[in-house]
Design an enzyme around this catalytic site. Structure first.
Site, PDB file in Angstrom:
ATOM      1  N   PRO A 108       0.865  -1.282  -0.006  1.00 53.54           N
ATOM      2  CA  PRO A 108       0.048   0.146  -0.008  1.00 53.54           C
ATOM      3  C   PRO A 108       0.789   1.289   0.056  1.00 53.54           C
ATOM      4  O   PRO A 108       1.784   1.294   0.533  1.00 53.54           O
ATOM      5  CB  PRO A 108      -0.876  -0.149   1.400  1.00 53.54           C
TER       6      PRO A 108
ATOM      7  N   ASN B 182       1.030   4.152   1.270  1.00 50.42           N
ATOM      8  CA  ASN B 182       1.121   5.056   2.400  1.00 50.42           C
ATOM      9  C   ASN B 182       1.889   4.061   3.519  1.00 50.42           C
ATOM     10  O   ASN B 182       1.898   4.561   4.692  1.00 50.42           O
ATOM     11  CB  ASN B 182      -0.107   5.404   3.086  1.00 50.42           C
ATOM     12  N   CYS B 183       2.305   2.989   3.396  1.00 47.85           N
ATOM     13  CA  CYS B 183       2.802   2.060   4.317  1.00 47.85           C
ATOM     14  C   CYS B 183       4.271   2.285   4.354  1.00 47.85           C
ATOM     15  O   CYS B 183       4.916   2.262   3.045  1.00 47.85           O
ATOM     16  CB  CYS B 183       2.302   0.477   4.123  1.00 47.85           C
ATOM     17  N   ILE B 184       4.930   2.441   5.569  1.00 48.31           N
ATOM     18  CA  ILE B 184       6.414   2.776   5.541  1.00 48.31           C
ATOM     19  C   ILE B 184       6.971   1.244   5.392  1.00 48.31           C
ATOM     20  O   ILE B 184       6.664   0.237   6.051  1.00 48.31           O
ATOM     21  CB  ILE B 184       6.597   3.016   6.961  1.00 48.31           C
TER      22      ILE B 184
END
Length: 111
Positions: free
Chosen positions: A107, A109-111
């Site tokens: 995804p 926006n996942c770090i």
């Protein structure tokens, strides 16, 4: 590059352990990825993985946590579409880990 061996197939993974080619996904690949993460896949896990793959087919993206929760609640009901349930299944990182096991891209926006 990382790889994952599933039977006689060698699958390329990116630096974060996600499939390089989404076409390489299979139930066996999901099991092998889950084993790497120390997660025995149950019927509850499979229900979410199949749902994620359906979401991806519909929207061509891997959902972040909030949309994942909303979509799960919409399709499976509020008892499954909530943070505690998804966090319990996917070690506190449901969007990222579930996407990985479902053979989807990380995804955005996942770090």
């Amino acid at each position: 590059m990382n790889t994952l061996t599933v039977g006689d197939q060698v699958i390329a993974l990116d630096k974060d352990g996600f499939l390089v080619d989404l076409q390489d996904w299979s139930h066996d690949a999901a099991e092998a990825l889950a084993k790497r993460e120390g997660i025995p896949l149950t019927a509850d896990h499979w229900e979410i993985l199949e749902l994620l793959r359906q979401f991806y087919q519909e929207y061509q993206l891997s959902p972040a946590t909030r949309p994942l929760i909303k979509y799960t609640a919409l399709k499976l009901g509020p008892e499954k579409g909530n943070s505690p349930h998804l966090n319990r299944l996917f070690n506190g990182t449901p969007a990222k880990l579930a996407a990985k096991l479902a053979g989807l891209p990380k995804p955005t926006n996942c770090i």
